[in-house]
Every structure is written in structure tokens, then in C-alpha cells.
Write a protein that holds these residues in place. Structure first.
Motif, short mmCIF file in Angstrom:
data_model
loop_
_atom_site.label_atom_id
_atom_site.label_comp_id
_atom_site.label_asym_id
_atom_site.label_seq_id
_atom_site.Cartn_x
_atom_site.Cartn_y
_atom_site.Cartn_z
N GLY A 279 -5.86 6.75 -13.07
CA GLY A 279 -5.06 7.96 -12.42
C GLY A 279 -4.09 7.29 -11.38
N SER A 280 -4.20 6.09 -10.73
CA SER A 280 -3.43 5.84 -9.94
C SER A 280 -3.36 4.07 -9.77
CB SER A 280 -4.10 6.06 -8.31
OG SER A 280 -5.23 5.54 -8.36
N LEU A 281 -2.27 3.75 -9.22
CA LEU A 281 -1.86 2.30 -9.37
C LEU A 281 -2.50 1.76 -7.96
CD1 LEU A 281 1.69 1.47 -10.57
CD2 LEU A 281 -0.35 1.69 -11.85
N SER A 282 -3.13 0.56 -8.02
CA SER A 282 -3.50 -0.21 -6.85
C SER A 282 -2.41 -1.15 -6.28
CB SER A 282 -4.81 -1.25 -7.39
OG SER A 282 -5.11 -2.21 -6.25
N PRO A 283 -2.44 -1.39 -4.99
CA PRO A 283 -1.25 -2.27 -4.52
C PRO A 283 -1.45 -3.62 -4.92
CG PRO A 283 -2.90 -1.63 -2.84
CD PRO A 283 -3.26 -0.61 -4.00
N GLU A 284 -2.72 -3.92 -5.88
CA GLU A 284 -2.83 -5.07 -6.54
C GLU A 284 -1.99 -5.41 -7.72
OE1 GLU A 284 -6.77 -5.94 -6.44
OE2 GLU A 284 -7.17 -5.65 -4.35
N MET A 285 -1.68 -4.19 -8.12
CA MET A 285 -0.77 -4.27 -9.50
C MET A 285 0.80 -4.62 -9.08
SD MET A 285 -2.52 -1.32 -11.39
CE MET A 285 -4.10 -1.21 -12.22
N GLN A 286 1.36 -4.95 -10.08
CA GLN A 286 2.91 -5.38 -10.06
C GLN A 286 3.92 -4.35 -9.48
OE1 GLN A 286 1.97 -8.36 -9.64
NE2 GLN A 286 1.02 -9.21 -11.24
N PRO A 287 4.02 -3.18 -10.03
CA PRO A 287 4.93 -2.04 -9.83
C PRO A 287 5.22 -1.95 -8.32
CG PRO A 287 3.97 -1.44 -11.81
CD PRO A 287 3.31 -2.56 -11.26
N PRO A 288 4.00 -1.73 -7.66
CA PRO A 288 4.22 -1.54 -6.06
C PRO A 288 4.56 -2.75 -5.38
CG PRO A 288 2.03 -0.75 -6.87
CD PRO A 288 2.57 -1.52 -7.99
N LYS A 289 4.30 -4.08 -5.72
CA LYS A 289 4.95 -5.32 -5.28
C LYS A 289 6.29 -5.16 -5.62
CE LYS A 289 0.22 -7.68 -5.41
NZ LYS A 289 -0.54 -8.71 -6.06
N LEU A 290 6.48 -5.19 -6.96
CA LEU A 290 8.22 -4.94 -7.21
C LEU A 290 8.89 -4.18 -6.18
CD1 LEU A 290 7.69 -5.49 -10.92
CD2 LEU A 290 8.76 -7.13 -9.54
N LEU A 291 8.56 -3.13 -6.16
CA LEU A 291 9.16 -2.08 -5.28
C LEU A 291 9.01 -2.68 -3.92
CD1 LEU A 291 10.47 0.56 -5.15
CD2 LEU A 291 8.48 1.55 -4.68
N TRP A 292 8.12 -3.36 -3.27
CA TRP A 292 7.98 -3.54 -1.81
C TRP A 292 9.26 -4.52 -1.81
CZ3 TRP A 292 7.94 -8.33 0.57
CH2 TRP A 292 7.78 -8.35 1.85
N VAL B 224 0.77 -1.44 -0.04
CA VAL B 224 0.02 0.13 -0.14
C VAL B 224 0.65 1.32 0.05
CG1 VAL B 224 -1.64 1.30 1.31
CG2 VAL B 224 -1.91 -1.17 1.08
N LYS B 225 1.93 1.34 0.85
CA LYS B 225 2.86 2.41 0.78
C LYS B 225 3.52 2.93 -0.29
CE LYS B 225 3.55 2.55 5.92
NZ LYS B 225 4.32 2.48 6.98
N GLN B 226 3.99 1.39 -0.91
CA GLN B 226 4.54 1.76 -2.19
C GLN B 226 3.75 2.11 -3.24
OE1 GLN B 226 4.97 -0.96 -0.06
NE2 GLN B 226 7.16 -0.57 0.42
N ALA B 227 2.48 1.73 -3.09
CA ALA B 227 1.42 2.25 -4.25
C ALA B 227 1.26 3.89 -4.22
CB ALA B 227 0.31 1.37 -4.17
N GLU B 228 1.36 4.30 -2.94
CA GLU B 228 1.16 5.51 -2.63
C GLU B 228 2.32 6.23 -3.08
OE1 GLU B 228 0.46 5.75 1.71
OE2 GLU B 228 -1.53 5.31 1.47
N LYS B 229 3.49 5.80 -2.95
CA LYS B 229 4.54 6.53 -3.39
C LYS B 229 4.77 6.54 -4.87
CE LYS B 229 9.87 6.00 -3.44
NZ LYS B 229 11.06 5.10 -2.69
N ILE B 230 4.51 5.44 -5.63
CA ILE B 230 4.34 5.52 -6.98
C ILE B 230 3.13 6.71 -7.52
CG2 ILE B 230 3.87 4.38 -9.08
CD1 ILE B 230 5.05 1.85 -7.62
#
Length: 624
Positions: free
Chosen positions: A185-198, A166-172
Motif C-alpha cells: 500500500g505504500s513505498l518505504s524510503p528504503e526503496m528506490q523510487p523515493p531515492k531517485l526522486l530525492w 522520507v518526504k519523497q516517499a510520502e509524496k509518491i
């Protein structure tokens, strides 16, 4: 045409909750932990063939709790299906699975389905895979790389519903990168870029070991063929890949691999994942293909042996499971139109339908010729489901999972389950039957009025769309000290209605931004619940088409195999040939029912506004 009323054809079969005793199975338990060793679940009713047909298409679907396989003939008729459970680990917001376990379950399900359908492996003309949009990590040898705090190497998949990032999604999202406009307009924490960043921020050894990061459906195709080509479906919908970079290549008649030119390198560098650009994006995809594109040389000898099939059998580029459901039903939209209505052709008609793939979560998908940007709704995704159409994708993160949660955590759940078992019925059949009895006992003017004092905001796992608020929480208004089965029955019903109000919110939001949706097409486990479907029809005001074959996701996957085998010139042609409509469920003609749901929908919308107000009050009290 959006919102226009249409007369009900006398010849159309109607699914009526008061007269239809059809089986209503329990939705998939999202948080169960099951072993995928030898347990096989078989749909015996689907085994209809005594002699194998000349051409058979195989679809494989890996959901949240099981791997399933189904065989279809050239008319889209299901010949036989089987399933095998898969293991899942849940620790707080971290939800993980094993690719090794999933592959074993896939092989077991395929072998069993072929046996039950009396189909030899030689008869299978093509194969397609569909799966949840979960993230798989493997090393250079294709072996699992853990993504778990536990360090367990088996746990190399971050499941789609995992919310650790969730925090990584907010950062992105704070970056304001141009690609975000194609994700509502925004990525969900269910998508891959936030998970990769985590993973990069928290599991550095895992990050350095991983050689490939793949969507689960792409990994299945890779495991079967050795071809690392990624699907436009997964990369566009979950990785911020810009599929419209390939618009000119749609003129190429012979499908072929395409160099991945739709990655936005500046985006990956800006969010701290610039190392994924290395080697022409080798870790996340150097080549992409349209759904159904034949991969490599088909099944490898090793995979063919494990599956009980033939080496070289064509395998089509994959789809996310919900999108496979869309491919399996979308051409059925014409079932609600009469010859007198002004639909120029079926290509125009499919732009009037929204597909609801109803399972652990629900995905709401509509296509258009125009590129429509809709705040809070994913997309527009070019050719991510149907080639040459822009896809809009809404969704609710917990629907079947929410109903399970509501029922199983109520004090009366045990008694309800025992009563259902003693009557040889399902819990959901029993709940629906009890609602009918309560309506008569209380002399309620209509069934839905039973919930007049109870309201549910179903955001127990956040709001995916159209609010795009993963921090939203569920609300139940109207609880008392009553702990009886009757109170559980009302809570179940109010939750079903809350989910349907969420669907209405998504549809109205999409239509307000350019869509012309006036028909819904439902598939998935929850679509087998007549109460669930009737409430969605009553609350949205739109007819709902059910497919002839209930296993629409499997059919969509099988269509990929049919295209890969070149039995049809395009995915759209295969959809026209293999899709088939079943029953049509119409909204209640009672104007009082509409007035009631309009009022409850206003309450539903107000519940979220009140939540925002309460958040603000508490945040102010905690401010330094």
C-alpha cells in the motif's frame, strides 16, 4: 495447519540457552567506517577440504559492512569462506558507500576464499552475487557518479538503510498509484523510487550525469559480466516492477533474457521521473531475468583476472542478500514435520515457513501460491525469490544495528567489553551468561521474567512492517538511575524481546491475511545467538529451524551460480539439492512462559498506540 502444536522429536538436536555454550558473535556494526584495503577475515572452521571437489559453486554476498565469499560443494557443504570490510559514510539520514571500494573487497574475499578452500579458479563451475538493496549510480563508462552532498565521486551508492527520502516517499504514496498495492500500500524510503526522486530534486548535476541506476546486486553482476540484465528480485521488490507480467514466459524451458514489460510508465510520469522511461527504460533496466539466469558470456577477461577465476565462468542473475538467505534455507522447512502429518509435498511445505534473515536488519519472507495483498507488508512479489511463487516480505529496519546501539551507548559498555576481552569471550556470550546468573540470584521463576519491569518498542529506525511507519520511534519503558552492567544486561535482554515481539506481530498479521505460517527458519549473524533464537521461539510459539551451514546467504548466492552453470534444471531443484537443516529450537513447554509473553506482547502493541496518541496531542498544540 497454522498455529498447530507439534510434538518434539526425541532425535532432533535442541539448541538450549542453558546448556549450549556455542559461540555467539557480535552482529555487524551498521555504522562503522572501515577501510577495505587489505584486511581479510577468515572462517577457519569452514576450511574442511584438503582436495578440491570436482564441482564448486561460489557465492558472493555484500552486506552493510563487508563483502564475503564462500565456496560450496554439490551437497551444499561450505568448503571455505573469507570476508573483507567495506567503507561506509554516515551523515545524519544520509548513508553512502563506494562501488569501487566494494568491488575491491569482493575480489579480495574471493581470492582468499579460493585459497583457503584449496580450490583453483578452474574448479569454480558458477558464481552468484547477493547484496543489500542499495542504489548505485554510474555514468556511460561505468564510472561512479556521486550521490552525496559532499560531491565525493567515490560515494556513488545510497545505502539501503538511508532515510533521506522520507518526504519523497510520502509524496509518491499520496499519488495512490496502482503499483503501490504490490508494496503493501505504500513505498518505504528504503526503496528506490523515493531515492531517485530525492536525487533528481537535490543533485541535478548527478541526475544528468547518471547513465545507469542499479541495485547493488545487479551492479555486481554487471561489473562481472558486462550484461546489464536486471534481476526480477531487485526490480520487483525495490523498483515497483510488476514481475507477473512474465507469468506466461515461465513455460519457456530454456531461460532467456526478457524484455522489461513490467514497468508502469504512468507511475514514473506521475511521480516526476518520466525521463527514466526514455530509451525503453535504459537507465533502470531494459531486460530482466529470473534469479540464476546465466548472464552474457560469463565472467569477462578483466573481471576473471581481478577475481582470480576463469574467463567465461557462468554468472547467475542476482538476488538481494536477504532473499539469497531465503533460497539458502527455505527447503529446510520439512525438518519439523513428521511422516504422519498431512503435507502433500515439499512445495506445499515451503508455504508454511517464514524465513528470518537476521543481520543489521531482519527480513521476514514467506511464499504462497496465491496472490495475497497484506496492508503494511511488501508484496505480493511474483517470482522475486522462488520462481512461480508469490513472495511476501516483512521486515524490521534495525535489529543487529539496534542491539549494537543499545550496548555501545550505555555507560557500562566499556567495562563490559573489557570483561569480555579478559575472559576471551564475546560481549553477547557474556551478556547471556550474566542473565543466567541474575536469574539464580533473584530467584526468578524463569529467565524471561527478569524483564518484567522493562519494555522496548524497537522502532529506532522506523517501523518497516506491518505498520509501515518510517516516522515511528523507539521507546524504552522502565529506566532507572542504575548505570551498572546488570542494568545494561537487562536492557539488552528487553531489546531482544522487543525485536521478537515485532516478529510475532509480522507473523500474526500475515496469517490473518491468508498465510499459513507455522514454522520459522532463521539465518544470518543474529541466528548464531542462542538467546536471540530461543526468545523468538518462545514469543512466537513456533519452532525455529537453523541451517546446517551457517552461511545461508552465501549458499543462496552459490545456488544462483549452480543454476547458471546448468547443474540443476531450476532454482527450486538446486534448493532441494543444496539446502540442509541443522538444529531445531522449540518454544518453552512452560505455560507460565507463554502467559508472560502474551502479557508483554500486549504491552508492546500498546506502546505504539500510546506513541500515536502523544503525536496527536503535540500536533494539536502546534497547529496554527
Amino acid at each position: 495447519m497454522a498455529g498447530a502444536e507439534r510434538s518434539r522429536p526425541d532425535t532432533t538436536p535442541l539448541l538450549d540457552r542453558r546448556n549450549n555454550p556455542s559461540f555467539c558473535p557480535k552482529p555487524l556494526l551498521a555504522f562503522s567506517s572501515a577501510s577495505a584495503t587489505a584486511t581479510i577475515s577468515v572462517d577457519m572452521a569452514a576450511v574442511t577440504a584438503t582436495e578440491p571437489p570436482c564441482t564448486v559453486f561460489l557465492g558472493v554476498d555484500v552486506g552493510t559492512g563487508s563483502a564475503r565469499a564462500g565456496l560450496f560443494d554439490e551437497k551444499g557443504k561450505l568448503l571455505g569462506s573469507a570476508s573483507s570490510p567495506i567503507q561506509i559514510w554516515k551523515e545524519g539520514d544520509c548513508i553512502e558507500q563506494s562501488s569501487t571500494d566494494i568491488w575491491h573487497a569482493v575480489c579480495a574475499a574471493v581470492r582468499s576464499a579460493c585459497s583457503l578452500a584449496n580450490t583453483d579458479g578452474k574448479e569454480v563451475a558458477g558464481i552468484g552475487f547477493a547484496a543489500t538493496c542499495s542504489l548505485v549510480a554510474v555514468d556511460a563508462d561505468g564510472s561512479p557518479v556521486t550521490v552525496s552532498w559532499s560531491g565525493d565521486s567515490r560515494r556513488n551508492i545510497i545505502v539501503w538503510m538511508d532515510h533521506r527520502a522520507v518526504k519523497q516517499a510520502e509524496k509518491i504514496n499520496s499519488s495512490g498509484a496502482p503499483v503501490l498495492q504490490y508494496c503493501g500500500g505504500s513505498l518505504s524510503p528504503e526503496m528506490q523510487p523515493p531515492k531517485l526522486l530525492w536525487v533528481k530534486e537535490n543533485l541535478k548535476e548527478c541526475w544528468s550525469m547518471a547513465f545507469r541506476w542499479m541495485d547493488l546486486s545487479d551492479w555486481l553482476s554487471y561489473r562481472a559480466t558486462g550484461d546489464d540484465t536486471r534481476s526480477l528480485c531487485s526490480t520487483v521488490c525495490k523498483w515497483t516492477y510488476l514481475g507477473h507480467a512474465h507469468m506466461e514466459q515461465m513455460d519457456v524451458k530454456d531461460s532467456r533474457d526478457m524484455e522489461a514489460c513490467g514497468w508502469d510508465d504512468e507511475f514514473w510520469e506521475e511521480i516526476g521521473l518520466g525521463d527514466l522511461i526514455d530509451g525503453h527504460h535504459a537507465k533502470i533496466g531494459r531486460s530482466v531475468a529470473f534469479p540464476g539466469h546465466p548472464l552474457g558470456s560469463g565472467l569477462t577477461p578483466a573481471a576473471a583476472k581481478e577475481l582470480g577465476l576463469v574467463t567465461g565462468t557462468p554468472v547467475g542473475t542476482s538476488l538481494i542478500d536477504a532473499h539469497a538467505g531465503g533460497v539458502g534455507v527455505m527447503e529446510n522447512v520439512l525438518a519439523t514435520y513428521s511422516e504422519a502429518e498431512s503435507i502433500n509435498d515439499d512445495e506445499e511445505a515451503i508455504c508454511h515457513g517464514m524465513v528470518l534473515v537476521c543481520g543489521t536488519s531482519t527480513c521476514h519472507m514467506a511464499v504462497s501460491r496465491a496472490k495475497l495483498f497484506i496492508p503494511g507488508v511488501w508484496g505480493p512479489f511474483w517470482s522475486a525469490m522462488v520462481p512461480q511463487y508469490w513472495l511476501t516480505e516483512g521486515g524490521q529496519s534495525a535489529t543487529g544495528a539496534l542491539l549494537n546501539y543499545i550496548i555501545e551507548n550505555h555507560v557500562a559498555s566499556h567495562n563490559l567489553a573489557n570483561r569480555a576481552a579478559s575472559q576471551g569471550t564475546s560481549v553477547f556470550e557474556l551478556l547471556n551468561k550474566d542473565l543466567e546468573s541474575m536469574m539464580r540470584e533473584l530467584n526468578s521463576p524463569f529467565l524471561a521474567a527478569l524483564t518484567k519491569d522493562m519494555h522496548v518498542l524497537p522502532d529506532f529506525h522506523g517501523n518497516r512492517s506491518p505498520l509501515a511507519d518510517p516516522t515511528s520511534r523507539g521507546i524504552i519503558c522502565g529506566l532507572t538511575l542504575d548505570a551498572s552492567e546488570k542494568q545494561l544486561t537487562l536492557l539488552y535482554y528487553a531489546t531482544v524481546q522487543g525485536i521478537a515481539y515485532g516478529t510475532r506481530h509480522i507473523v500474526q498479521h500475515c496469517n490473518a491475511h491468508g498465510h499459513q505460517i507455522d514454522t520459522l527458519l532463521a539465518c544470518g549473524g543474529l541466528a548464531k545467538n542462542p538467546l536471540y533464537i530461543q526468545e523468538h521461539a518462545d514469543i512466537t510459539g513456533y519452532p525455529i529451524i537453523l541451517p546446517r551451514e551457517s552461511e545461508s546467504v552465501l549458499l543462496g548466492a552459490a545456488i544462483l551460480g549452480a543454476v547458471a552453470a546448468k547443474k540443476y534444471p531450476s532454482l527450486h531443484d538446486a534448493m532441494k539439492a543444496l539446502n540442509a537443516a541443522g538444529q531445531v529450537v522449540y518454544p518453552s513447554p512452560n505455560p507460565k512462559v507463554k502467559k508472560y509473553h502474551d502479557a508483554k506482547y500486549n504491552v508492546f502493541r500498546d506502546l505504539y498506540e500510546k506513541q500515536l496518541c502523544y503525536r496527536s496531542i503535540i500536533a494539536e498544540s502546534l497547529a496554527v
